[in-house]
Scaffold this active site. Structure first.
Site, PDB file in Angstrom:
ATOM      1  N   PHE A  69       0.832  -1.204   0.000  1.00 55.16           N
ATOM      2  CA  PHE A  69       0.000   0.000   0.000  1.00 55.16           C
ATOM      3  C   PHE A  69       0.863   1.250   0.000  1.00 55.16           C
ATOM      4  O   PHE A  69       1.890   1.319   0.679  1.00 55.16           O
ATOM      5  CB  PHE A  69      -0.889   0.046   1.248  1.00 55.16           C
ATOM      6  CG  PHE A  69      -2.017  -0.932   1.244  1.00 55.16           C
ATOM      7  CD1 PHE A  69      -3.277  -0.550   0.795  1.00 55.16           C
ATOM      8  CD2 PHE A  69      -1.832  -2.231   1.687  1.00 55.16           C
ATOM      9  CE1 PHE A  69      -4.332  -1.455   0.797  1.00 55.16           C
ATOM     10  CE2 PHE A  69      -2.874  -3.144   1.690  1.00 55.16           C
ATOM     11  CZ  PHE A  69      -4.132  -2.754   1.246  1.00 55.16           C
ATOM     12  N   ASP A  70       0.406   2.253  -0.748  1.00 51.85           N
ATOM     13  CA  ASP A  70       0.894   3.622  -0.601  1.00 51.85           C
ATOM     14  C   ASP A  70       0.332   4.166   0.717  1.00 51.85           C
ATOM     15  O   ASP A  70      -0.584   3.590   1.310  1.00 51.85           O
ATOM     16  CB  ASP A  70       0.403   4.435  -1.807  1.00 51.85           C
ATOM     17  CG  ASP A  70       0.659   5.913  -1.663  1.00 51.85           C
ATOM     18  OD1 ASP A  70       1.805   6.284  -1.358  1.00 51.85           O
ATOM     19  OD2 ASP A  70      -0.297   6.697  -1.846  1.00 51.85           O
ATOM     20  N   LEU A  71       0.862   5.296   1.180  1.00 51.24           N
ATOM     21  CA  LEU A  71       0.399   5.878   2.444  1.00 51.24           C
ATOM     22  C   LEU A  71      -0.512   7.084   2.220  1.00 51.24           C
ATOM     23  O   LEU A  71      -1.708   7.040   2.480  1.00 51.24           O
ATOM     24  CB  LEU A  71       1.602   6.263   3.307  1.00 51.24           C
ATOM     25  CG  LEU A  71       1.288   6.812   4.702  1.00 51.24           C
ATOM     26  CD1 LEU A  71       0.521   5.805   5.545  1.00 51.24           C
ATOM     27  CD2 LEU A  71       2.586   7.225   5.406  1.00 51.24           C
ATOM     28  N   ASP A  72       0.039   8.190   1.723  1.00 50.39           N
ATOM     29  CA  ASP A  72      -0.736   9.425   1.554  1.00 50.39           C
ATOM     30  C   ASP A  72      -1.851   9.239   0.531  1.00 50.39           C
ATOM     31  O   ASP A  72      -1.606   8.825  -0.608  1.00 50.39           O
ATOM     32  CB  ASP A  72       0.177  10.568   1.087  1.00 50.39           C
ATOM     33  CG  ASP A  72       1.130  11.020   2.172  1.00 50.39           C
ATOM     34  OD1 ASP A  72       0.663  11.340   3.276  1.00 50.39           O
ATOM     35  OD2 ASP A  72       2.354  11.039   1.917  1.00 50.39           O
TER      36      ASP A  72
END
Length: 212
Positions: free
Chosen positions: A8-11
């Site tokens: 997963f990406d965060l932002d």
């Protein structure tokens, strides 16, 4: 299992940080450059190769000052940071299926720590965390995603990358992993994401379970 590794990406994917990033960019450019840069220009760069590169694109001779102003303004905002709870609630369900989860972000490790401290429910779900400190090249280069896949002892065809920006989709494709774009981030429009031709596009976190 088709995809035993889900990254997963965060932002804009796990945390609702778009508005605070834009506000911090606006503060930095106003205070350092004395300029008002349209929000759409600032937003378009979010999710790419990291803060330093974003500031270099705006003013290559003032990068250090811009980064310092950004961080001074941005870090206290983490006290009010919220997650996209719908997707956070899906994470343990993915783990219960036997999948291993990883986080891949261009944020530096210290800033990721701020997010984890504010939202401890996040950190416990991830076997691997790759930050902007861990690779020389950043998204849209494949290096961060490949680093996470390698740390998990997996191959790219066993992995998915879930993100909200065109840079995420390009990085996933370059790494040879399945690219899932999400439409809830509020930073990049659906049309921007669809142009990158992700392998899947979801508007609700529950849809991830079906896609995977």
């Amino acid at each position: 299992m088709r995809f035993p590794v889900v990254l997963f990406d965060l932002d804009g994917t796990l945390i609702d940080s778009g508005p605070m990033i834009v506000a911090s960019m606006q503060h930095a450019t106003r205070s350092v450059l004395g300029r008002e840069i349209p929000e759409e220009i600032l937003s378009a760069a979010i999710g790419g190769p990291g803060l330093v590169a974003q500031m270099h694109a705006l003013a290559p001779d003032r990068v250090d000052d811009l980064v310092a102003a950004y961080r001074e303004y941005n870090e206290p905002l983490h006290d009010e940071l919220e997650a996209f709870w719908e997707v956070v609630e899906v994470l343990p369900r993915l783990r219960a299926q036997g999948r291993r989860l990883g986080l891949v972000t261009a944020k530096r490790r210290a800033t990721v720590r701020l997010a984890f401290d504010r939202l401890p429910e996040l950190e416990s779900n991830f076997d691997v965390v790759v930050t902007g400190d861990d690779t020389e090249r950043h998204k849209p280069a494949p290096d961060p995603i490949l680093a996470a896949v390698e740390r998990m002892g997996a191959s790219p065809d066993e992995a998915v990358y879930v993100g909200d920006s065109p840079f995420d989709i390009r990085a996933a494709k370059a790494a040879g992993v399945y690219a899932v774009a999400v439409g809830w981030g509020g930073i990049h429009g659906d049309d921007v994401l669809q142009r990158e031709e992700p392998d899947a596009f979801v508007r609700h976190a529950e849809e991830l379970l079906g896609v995977l």
